[in-house]
Design a protein around this motif. Sequence first.
Motif, mmCIF file in Angstrom:
data_model
loop_
_atom_site.group_PDB
_atom_site.id
_atom_site.type_symbol
_atom_site.label_atom_id
_atom_site.label_comp_id
_atom_site.label_asym_id
_atom_site.label_seq_id
_atom_site.Cartn_x
_atom_site.Cartn_y
_atom_site.Cartn_z
ATOM 1 N N LEU A 5 -70.541 40.895 45.691
ATOM 2 C CA LEU A 5 -70.814 41.692 46.880
ATOM 3 C C LEU A 5 -70.603 43.159 46.558
ATOM 4 O O LEU A 5 -69.542 43.554 46.076
ATOM 5 N N GLU A 6 -71.633 43.937 46.824
ATOM 6 C CA GLU A 6 -71.540 45.390 46.690
ATOM 7 C C GLU A 6 -71.970 45.993 48.021
ATOM 8 O O GLU A 6 -72.916 45.514 48.641
ATOM 9 N N SER A 7 -71.281 47.037 48.433
ATOM 10 C CA SER A 7 -71.679 47.716 49.669
ATOM 11 C C SER A 7 -71.637 49.212 49.425
ATOM 12 O O SER A 7 -70.838 49.712 48.642
ATOM 13 N N TYR A 8 -72.533 49.889 50.091
ATOM 14 C CA TYR A 8 -72.594 51.338 49.953
ATOM 15 C C TYR A 8 -73.183 51.936 51.222
ATOM 16 O O TYR A 8 -73.737 51.239 52.065
ATOM 17 N N GLY A 9 -73.033 53.244 51.337
ATOM 18 C CA GLY A 9 -73.522 53.922 52.530
ATOM 19 C C GLY A 9 -72.405 54.067 53.537
ATOM 20 O O GLY A 9 -71.236 54.050 53.196
ATOM 21 N N GLY A 10 -72.774 54.199 54.782
ATOM 22 C CA GLY A 10 -71.784 54.366 55.833
ATOM 23 C C GLY A 10 -71.239 55.774 55.879
ATOM 24 O O GLY A 10 -71.772 56.684 55.258
ATOM 25 N N LEU A 11 -70.164 55.938 56.593
ATOM 26 C CA LEU A 11 -69.574 57.263 56.765
ATOM 27 C C LEU A 11 -69.001 57.825 55.469
ATOM 28 O O LEU A 11 -68.954 59.026 55.275
ATOM 29 N N ALA A 12 -68.558 56.948 54.582
ATOM 30 C CA ALA A 12 -67.997 57.382 53.298
ATOM 31 C C ALA A 12 -68.990 57.097 52.173
ATOM 32 O O ALA A 12 -68.656 56.498 51.160
ATOM 33 N N ALA A 13 -70.225 57.519 52.364
ATOM 34 C CA ALA A 13 -71.298 57.197 51.423
ATOM 35 C C ALA A 13 -71.027 57.710 50.014
ATOM 36 O O ALA A 13 -71.471 57.117 49.033
ATOM 37 N N ALA A 14 -70.286 58.783 49.885
ATOM 38 C CA ALA A 14 -70.044 59.361 48.560
ATOM 39 C C ALA A 14 -69.038 58.546 47.752
ATOM 40 O O ALA A 14 -68.961 58.671 46.538
ATOM 41 N N ILE A 15 -68.280 57.702 48.436
ATOM 42 C CA ILE A 15 -67.282 56.892 47.741
ATOM 43 C C ILE A 15 -67.931 55.587 47.286
ATOM 44 O O ILE A 15 -68.434 54.821 48.096
ATOM 45 N N ARG A 16 -67.938 55.349 46.000
ATOM 46 C CA ARG A 16 -68.533 54.138 45.437
ATOM 47 C C ARG A 16 -67.456 53.056 45.362
ATOM 48 O O ARG A 16 -66.405 53.247 44.774
#
Length: 101
Positions: A5-16
Amino acid sequence: MKVTLESYGGLAAAIRRRPAVLDTAALPENAAAELTQLVAAAVAMPVEGRADRARDAMTCTITVEDDDHATVLEQSDAAMSPAFAALLTWLKKHLAQQDQP
């Protein structure tokens, strides 16, 4: 079967975020069977229509590796099938349990 599972985006999009991996070999038999059913349902249920891009939406990628085959499912908060949502909820619950000492 290995599920990542990988997730990205949202309010903290810059945090990988680091991908989280769950291996059915490490699960009890009933949990592995439940995961297999949820994966099959998510693969069988395509996303109906693509909603417009939602600002700050999270996108989740679930990669399922089984034998020599890999299936990649990717959906976002803005357009998520019920089967994908059920799989995502199950994965998050079990990955959180896996991370506890």
